[in-house]
Design an enzyme around this catalytic site. Structure first.
Site, PDB file in Angstrom:
ATOM      1  N   GLY A   1       0.801  -1.214   0.000  1.00  0.00           N
ATOM      2  CA  GLY A   1       0.000   0.000   0.000  1.00  0.00           C
ATOM      3  C   GLY A   1       0.838   1.272   0.000  1.00  0.00           C
ATOM      4  CG  HIS A   2      -1.272   5.022   0.351  1.00  0.00           C
ATOM      5  ND1 HIS A   2      -2.387   5.734   0.011  1.00  0.00           N
ATOM      6  CD2 HIS A   2      -1.481   4.612   1.618  1.00  0.00           C
ATOM      7  CE1 HIS A   2      -3.225   5.776   1.028  1.00  0.00           C
ATOM      8  NE2 HIS A   2      -2.690   5.089   2.014  1.00  0.00           N
ATOM      9  CG  ASN A   3       2.189   7.303   2.389  1.00  0.00           C
ATOM     10  OD1 ASN A   3       2.675   7.785   1.367  1.00  0.00           O
ATOM     11  ND2 ASN A   3       1.122   7.812   2.975  1.00  0.00           N
TER      12      ASN A   3
END
Length: 306
Positions: A219-221
């Protein structure tokens, strides 16, 4: 192609003790080996099988090598690892190739010997390092930075928007900005049909030497450290950290803002709750929610008694 003595030199064995032998052109299983192949023996039983094979080179453990006087045997600390090193050295040098059906955006920077497969799409402002291979039908979104000697297998999608939304008082969802970047460092391998989201406002980063199996989602980050190993069907929610040398088994699920410590091992199917911190080094966790292995096994034994 190298002979037996030259292979011993490559693998830092005592080369003076080895005959030159014939040329070794590839690697094989013990059962399928030809005189031009190298094999490895992970234990004494495998070494016995190897010595009656046709192999021209046998990589054996230091502790087992004294069991035979076969001149083909090269003692090494870790035969499986040495075999992998040798296989890479015997592989032909990478030759860059851009398939005619690949689509490249504007301002794409390609290093030396980059290969891009059929139907792959590379977005604008993407950077790809030397000797990187991107297989067929891969999508690399705009602005992604890919290092050297990276392998991205077919069907992977890297740099897509993350799953992040803001909710109004009335329950309406709108997308939170997904304008960060994705950095894939050197020597990373990404399996078929895996997906890695770009950062929301900052970055997602896959550390040097990390290996992702097929059907993995990041997922993002998220930040993955160096030499992280992730098996198939694992999903990591946004803003989580997996530190250097961690190993995640198949079908592991990790909630958002969680941390998996350095050299932690997560058993297959383990679940890590959002915000949870599993500290290393060299700790083993298993179960849903993930617990230290001894605790998980104790609880499992108690459950069986009920």
């Amino acid at each position: 192609m190298p002979n037996l003595r030259q292979i011993a030199e490559m693998l830092h064995a005592d080369a003076e003790d080895f005959p030159e032998g014939g040329e070794i052109m590839g690697v094989a299983s013990i059962e399928g080996a030809l005189p031009s192949d190298a094999v490895f023996a992970s234990d004494a039983t495998a070494l016995e099988r190897a010595t009656i094979s046709a192999a021209g080179c046998i990589l054996a453990r230091l502790a087992d090598a004294f069991l035979t006087e076969d001149p083909r045997v090269i003692p090494v600390k870790d035969p499986r690892f040495a075999f992998s090193v040798l296989a890479q050295k015997l592989s032909p040098a990478p030759q860059g190739h851009l398939h005619t059906t690949a689509v490249l955006g504007t301002n794409v920077s390609l290093g030396e010997n980059v290969s891009i497969g059929a139907g792959t799409v590379i977005g604008d402002n993407v950077t790809i390092g030397d000797n990187t291979t991107i297989d067929a039908r891969v999508v690399v979104y705009a602005g992604v930075e890919i290092g050297a000697r990276v392998l991205i297998q077919s069907g992977a999608v890297v740099g897509s928007m993350g799953f992040g939304y803001a909710c109004s008082a009335s329950g309406e969802y709108i997308r939170f900005p997904q304008q960060g970047r994705l950095v894939i460092e050197d020597d990373v391998e990404i399996g078929a049909n895996s997906t890695i989201d770009r950062g929301a406002l900052e970055e997602t980063r896959i550390g040097c030497g990390s290996k992702l199996d097929n059907l993995v989602h990041i997922g993002h980050n998220c930040i993955l450290g160096k030499n992280v190993i992730i098996a198939a069907q694992t999903g990591i929610s946004g803003s989580s950290v997996v530190e250097d040398g961690a190993i995640l088994g198949g079908q592991v699920g990790i909630g958002e803002h969680a941390t998996v410590g350095d050299h932690v091992i997560l058993g297959g199917g383990a679940g890590v709750l959002s915000g949870k911190k599993l500290r290393g080094p060299n700790q083993i966790f298993w179960g849903r929610p993930a617990q230290p292995l001894k605790q998980y096994l104790r609880d499992l034994a108690k459950l069986r008694k009920l």
